[in-house]
Write a protein that holds these residues in place. Structure first.
Motif, PDB file in Angstrom:
ATOM      1  N   LEU A   1       0.798   6.533   2.305  1.00  0.00           N
ATOM      2  CA  LEU A   1      -0.644   5.976   1.803  1.00  0.00           C
ATOM      3  C   LEU A   1      -1.459   7.024   1.809  1.00  0.00           C
ATOM      4  O   LEU A   1      -2.655   6.913   1.201  1.00  0.00           O
ATOM      5  CB  LEU A   1      -0.973   4.863   2.811  1.00  0.00           C
ATOM      6  N   GLU A   2      -1.185   8.116   2.441  1.00  0.00           N
ATOM      7  CA  GLU A   2      -2.089   9.284   2.221  1.00  0.00           C
ATOM      8  C   GLU A   2      -3.664   8.738   2.770  1.00  0.00           C
ATOM      9  O   GLU A   2      -4.572   9.148   1.923  1.00  0.00           O
ATOM     10  CB  GLU A   2      -2.076   9.963   0.975  1.00  0.00           C
TER      11      GLU A   2
ATOM     12  N   ALA B   1       6.063  -3.761  16.880  1.00  0.00           N
ATOM     13  CA  ALA B   1       4.770  -3.136  16.087  1.00  0.00           C
ATOM     14  C   ALA B   1       4.234  -4.310  15.026  1.00  0.00           C
ATOM     15  O   ALA B   1       5.004  -5.018  14.723  1.00  0.00           O
ATOM     16  CB  ALA B   1       4.911  -1.661  15.194  1.00  0.00           C
ATOM     17  N   ILE B   2       3.035  -4.219  15.019  1.00  0.00           N
ATOM     18  CA  ILE B   2       2.285  -5.122  14.058  1.00  0.00           C
ATOM     19  C   ILE B   2       1.751  -4.136  12.968  1.00  0.00           C
ATOM     20  O   ILE B   2       0.890  -2.862  13.264  1.00  0.00           O
ATOM     21  CB  ILE B   2       1.247  -6.072  14.561  1.00  0.00           C
ATOM     22  N   LEU B   3       1.944  -4.468  11.518  1.00  0.00           N
ATOM     23  CA  LEU B   3       1.128  -3.728  10.697  1.00  0.00           C
ATOM     24  C   LEU B   3       0.078  -4.508   9.704  1.00  0.00           C
ATOM     25  O   LEU B   3       0.551  -5.506   9.259  1.00  0.00           O
ATOM     26  CB  LEU B   3       2.406  -3.146   9.646  1.00  0.00           C
ATOM     27  N   VAL B   4      -1.161  -4.075   9.723  1.00  0.00           N
ATOM     28  CA  VAL B   4      -1.965  -5.050   8.971  1.00  0.00           C
ATOM     29  C   VAL B   4      -2.919  -4.389   8.206  1.00  0.00           C
ATOM     30  O   VAL B   4      -2.781  -3.111   8.190  1.00  0.00           O
ATOM     31  CB  VAL B   4      -2.933  -5.792  10.010  1.00  0.00           C
ATOM     32  N   HIS B   5      -3.613  -4.947   7.401  1.00  0.00           N
ATOM     33  CA  HIS B   5      -4.556  -4.462   6.339  1.00  0.00           C
ATOM     34  C   HIS B   5      -6.186  -4.517   7.105  1.00  0.00           C
ATOM     35  O   HIS B   5      -6.619  -3.454   7.004  1.00  0.00           O
ATOM     36  CB  HIS B   5      -4.660  -5.655   5.036  1.00  0.00           C
ATOM     37  N   HIS B   6      -6.217  -5.576   7.856  1.00  0.00           N
ATOM     38  CA  HIS B   6      -7.493  -5.550   8.455  1.00  0.00           C
ATOM     39  C   HIS B   6      -7.339  -5.414  10.113  1.00  0.00           C
ATOM     40  O   HIS B   6      -6.961  -6.385  10.846  1.00  0.00           O
ATOM     41  CB  HIS B   6      -8.405  -6.826   8.472  1.00  0.00           C
ATOM     42  N   GLY B   7      -7.544  -4.076  10.370  1.00  0.00           N
ATOM     43  CA  GLY B   7      -7.395  -3.937  11.910  1.00  0.00           C
ATOM     44  C   GLY B   7      -8.514  -4.321  13.029  1.00  0.00           C
ATOM     45  O   GLY B   7      -8.968  -5.230  12.567  1.00  0.00           O
TER      46      GLY B   7
ATOM     47  N   PRO C   1      -6.612   2.521   1.946  1.00  0.00           N
ATOM     48  CA  PRO C   1      -5.356   3.264   1.246  1.00  0.00           C
ATOM     49  C   PRO C   1      -4.339   2.154   1.012  1.00  0.00           C
ATOM     50  O   PRO C   1      -3.575   2.355  -0.081  1.00  0.00           O
ATOM     51  CB  PRO C   1      -4.590   4.069   2.544  1.00  0.00           C
ATOM     52  N   LEU C   2      -4.306   1.148   1.468  1.00  0.00           N
ATOM     53  CA  LEU C   2      -3.542  -0.165   1.239  1.00  0.00           C
ATOM     54  C   LEU C   2      -3.912  -0.726  -0.008  1.00  0.00           C
ATOM     55  O   LEU C   2      -3.169  -1.370  -0.688  1.00  0.00           O
ATOM     56  CB  LEU C   2      -3.291  -0.989   2.358  1.00  0.00           C
TER      57      LEU C   2
ATOM     58  N   GLY D   1       0.274  -1.280  -3.050  1.00  0.00           N
ATOM     59  CA  GLY D   1      -1.242  -1.673  -2.803  1.00  0.00           C
ATOM     60  C   GLY D   1      -1.351  -2.937  -3.171  1.00  0.00           C
ATOM     61  O   GLY D   1      -0.651  -3.625  -4.020  1.00  0.00           O
ATOM     62  N   ASN D   2      -2.587  -3.628  -2.470  1.00  0.00           N
ATOM     63  CA  ASN D   2      -2.908  -5.072  -2.717  1.00  0.00           C
ATOM     64  C   ASN D   2      -3.169  -5.130  -4.081  1.00  0.00           C
ATOM     65  O   ASN D   2      -2.829  -6.368  -4.789  1.00  0.00           O
ATOM     66  CB  ASN D   2      -4.009  -5.183  -1.884  1.00  0.00           C
ATOM     67  N   ASN D   3      -3.891  -4.352  -4.792  1.00  0.00           N
ATOM     68  CA  ASN D   3      -4.287  -4.365  -6.351  1.00  0.00           C
ATOM     69  C   ASN D   3      -3.000  -4.624  -7.157  1.00  0.00           C
ATOM     70  O   ASN D   3      -2.822  -5.324  -7.957  1.00  0.00           O
ATOM     71  CB  ASN D   3      -5.290  -3.539  -6.920  1.00  0.00           C
ATOM     72  N   ALA D   4      -1.979  -3.503  -6.814  1.00  0.00           N
ATOM     73  CA  ALA D   4      -0.872  -3.606  -7.513  1.00  0.00           C
ATOM     74  C   ALA D   4      -0.092  -4.696  -7.466  1.00  0.00           C
ATOM     75  O   ALA D   4       0.692  -5.296  -8.279  1.00  0.00           O
ATOM     76  CB  ALA D   4      -0.163  -2.188  -7.336  1.00  0.00           C
TER      77      ALA D   4
END
Lengths: 250, 250, 250, 250, 250, 250
Positions: free
Chosen positions: A15-16, A60-66, A100-101, A108-111
């Motif tokens: 994600l850079e 582990a949890i991976l989210v868009h809104h931390g 970045p997401l 990504g969310n848009n793609a």
């Protein structure tokens, strides 16, 4: 099974995050155990998601809104106390990636939203190039068809749509609370702009410019990037992976 | 026994934190259990203090240096993860007061350090009036006597002192890392300035102005305010109270 | 009939705009003819309102949401060009008052919304004291009753409400897009918070704190202050007065 | 013998000051005579150094810590008046380079300190890449040995060291008052961090992370870069050159 | 004869500089000898004024425009080096007061200019209330008369004046480079605005609003406050006093 | 004949406004009709220029000084109301380019002024490289000759010139109100600096450094870039083109 830092490095390489000016820290937000076998993905690190992840035996949890955003003062009280103590007492890592997401050209969310809806971007617009724009397939080239398509594909009954009935050719979109990008979308040549939320001014802008505006739900539009990212890293590192959807009316 | 919000209100009424522009949030930093019977005070919310407070069966910890400071991004990793998870898993409240505790005219670090050393302020100086100034008792009116007195009263062997031997009449002081106030102390008419730390420029300023500078330890000079405040609120609310000193070379 | 500066002075004396830190200029935003006989009020200076005011032979328009906001660069293109040229070519004055109109204790949006809904404030909270809080009448002391009451009184079908069914005693409210005040409302002791819009985080906060959240419409909640203010100044200066409501789904 | 602007150009070409965001102006800080034959170097432009340079018949002084820093208001009073009038009345040029002199890969303070201590950097970390990291030679691979080595090589009795006795493999360092880089050094994988000063929090971080912290003196660690730079430019331009060390307890 | 700090205290008590947000430090800008018998006043601390003050055997210089302004980086090179070394080598104190000297109701530049020109203020306007406004005496109630009066009283041939010939009743003024206050003067009801300089936009504003604009010289309009202040403090402290005028075309 | 967006794209491609940090928006400032056949150029979008352009049947106006600048709050009152309503009621486009038009290497104000005066730049200096510097032709190598040449070529009687008579070899210039670049011009090696305006400090700097300063008029020096740009785009797109000069004493 992967070490926490191995997962963190892969996420960063993918994600850079350092290329973005963001509203909160991207990366490991809460440190849990070192070895990760099971990764749970979700949109928001809410208590409901955390509890579901505990139930699912997440490492582990991976989210868009931390959990952390600019402007907070750090106090661990109320809902923040509940979320943090649940994570810490179960030693679960929390990874969060925001802009970045949204922006990743494939994951990504848009793609991913476009992929899910059946079109793709041929351009970008707005601050940090976060908005996407492309051709709308002929089958949704009017507001009622497009709205119906969105309701069907997003599984969400009420989609707010404002427009004047003209044919739609160019669609611009930006997931989440991107109503402030509407004017940039208009300048970029959109016939319709899709985002998650609407605020007071956008209905007037739509009426006055003839460019349609669709609020399809903040949560509803931001469920796809984190799934693609989660699958991608889980596959690369041989992790168990599951997406848990916590409904949100907004 | 007191409810958490009762204690928080008394602390706020006593210290008036909203009058200060500070580097972090003053007040309840980590929410623990509602009923508080046992209050542990310390200088810094370090892991060692937290562990000692757990050992002492604390319901709340009251400190001068809390966990959260401007510029942090919120991430709960490394030492922050350890401190927070220890507090949360034992459901202990953390209250922190920084500049308001330095500045309180009776219970504050500056007032209590002076009481402990045997003099008192007759004026204030510097940003937010955080510095204090007063007459030095005749028995410490030269640098060797004053240094010896500080070492004895603060129980700390090495006190850095820079001066040129002239007699000392006016003493300015500001506890902790207030070396940046040295020039304001000079302008306020001090013959000697006492704080906790020294940085590179102060030795030169002392040599060039003839105003002596004493670095008596950040920790060593900031142990008194929180004790006075702790005793004060514990007495008012009928709490058990204990001060725990965690040694710190700085 | 009143001179433009007479009306401007009365509005300023009533609302004291200089006491507020706001997002745009309060006062005369677009200069029109000098003599004002007919005053049209509305929520937003949209093209639809401007056209209706022209139709109604307005000399001045008074709104809550004017044309100019911090961050705009001044360019008069697209919808801005349309609105401005319509106003200028008909020589109509535009007066706009934002936060001062939210906050006025009698004529303001918050005060008038409460009057319209049947309760009143006994306290304030949040930045610039913009939030109001009070006792909820017993007849709406649960979320379904309150929601029904709002839909009826605001004449708006879909009101988003999130809560867990507990009884409601203290109601906090702030008209418009004040979802960011929800946490301050919780800290102020609210059982339910009413505003115009909802964003992604508030649904989670409501679920996790048990404090209910109602989004009753930005436009729907902000129609009352400007009417009270318009009537007040029209009466004082002997002007014709009319409120024109332009529907807005947001 | 060289013209002042020739020396200034060589210094700028060597250190590239425009690449840095710094706390004060890098370059010629006080203009003196045009022809420079004798260059005196020192750590800080203190009065003692200036007087020694006058004694040594300097045409220019080159230092790491100049006279001007962001936040000063320009007033020429007290010690500033003394330093400036001494320089101006003897027509001596003052050149100062701060961060560019810390960071230069060969002549910089970090590089020269490592050379002096017997190791070298294989990586960088922290803001503007100012921190260095590398392998610690086996002969100093524990805190007592390393501390002893530092005391011996820096010729300074009291070096503050905090650690828990574990073996040391990776050493990170940043000269001067870089205690705020400790956390970045930990994140970069250091077993021990060496800088000039210590403040209150670092002792706790060392105890809690197991990464050792050594405060070897601000002045003591920053004496090497300016010597290397001075020799380098003196040789290139055929100047007389001398380093004058003014002791500083900090 | 007075001690430097006595003079500094009287100036501060008279002008209350801490009430102003200014562009540079007000007060003692360069420290000279302790005993002051002879005070030289001037508009700007230029080299010509400093040399004239040395010639006049000044112990202190009092000016409106000092040496130090926000945005400078402190470097003592070029003209700054010349001015500072001349002051320091002759041990002359430099006192500078900027906005506090413009604004003082009796001794200030605006008040003294009006006194010199034959009218007085009955109101204030603009940022920090720096602008003055009042009735224009009937004898200068048109632009040619007023311009002629200014040229005569200020002893300056070319005064730029822009206006359309209408009668003038209300005059606003602000000495120095206050062309940016023209719009505030118009809003305050001025028929003509007098300041020192003109920039490109003001000629257009004058033409379009019918409010006349006169640029009477930055230097020419700012010579009166410092004379009144100098006389005032010299008399109070029994100092020799002299005003030295260094001509300036701007 | 060209479409508005075609003209806008050509202007943007020519001037690359996004490379500049400017004081207002560059590009289309006021939207008029879509088809443009007649382009009027001028220095400033004053009412006089707008009225002359209406008279000349302009479809678009191209200026160096537009209507909108940072710090304005948007209010359309007074002169702004007059200018905007005149433009809007005649449906005339307003294009404005500020710093990008100063800086363009061929069409820019600096380049065109030099062309007009008979020399050319061989270097740049100052913020955003806005200043130009070059060799002065031998025929104007002293201040009286250069001043006379400027008066003749700019058609403007009073040019303020400050200097001490030394021969001039290097000339630096920056059109408009660039008096603040004088020190950068001195540092760049200029013998004389030409700009539009002078403020109080520059006369002293000229006297003290021996570098001459010429204020040749803000308007007078900024008339050439917009003409070159206007001719260039008019020719490229086949538009009628005319430059209208509105005299300005400043």
């Amino acid at each position: 099974m992967a070490h926490r830092t191995e997962l963190e490095r892969l996420l960063a390489a993918t994600l850079e995050p350092s290329r973005f000016k963001d509203y909160g820290p991207n990366g490991l937000q809460v440190e849990g155990r070192e070895q990760i076998g099971r990764l749970i993905c979700g949109v928001t690190a809410s208590l409901a998601l955390i509890d579901a992840a505990i139930e699912a035996r997440a490492d582990a949890i991976l989210v868009h809104h931390g959990l952390f955003w600019r402007g907070q003062d750090g106090q661990v009280v109320g809902w923040m106390k509940q979320r943090l103590s649940r994570l810490l007492s179960h030693d679960i890592n929390l990874f969060a990636y925001h802009l970045p997401l949204d922006a990743h050209p494939e994951l990504g969310n848009n793609a991913q939203l476009a992929l899910h809806l059946g079109w793709q971007a041929d351009g970008r617009f707005g601050e940090q190039d976060l908005g996407s724009i492309g051709e709308l397939p002929a089958s949704f080239a009017d507001l009622p068809s497009l709205t119906h398509h969105l309701e069907e594909r997003l599984g969400r009954a009420t989609v707010q749509a404002v427009g004047d009935g003209r044919p739609l050719r160019r669609v611009a979109w930006c997931t989440g609370g991107a109503q402030g990008y509407f004017e940039a979308a208009i300048a970029a040549g959109a016939d319709v702009f899709i985002t998650g939320e609407i605020s007071e001014p956008q209905a007037h802008y739509a009426a006055e410019t003839g460019v349609a505006f669709i609020a399809a739900g903040h949560h509803a539009t931001e469920r796809y990037g984190v799934q693609a990212l989660g699958r991608h890293v889980a596959q690369a590192l041989g992790l168990d992976y599951q997406f848990i959807d916590i409904p949100n009316p907004a």
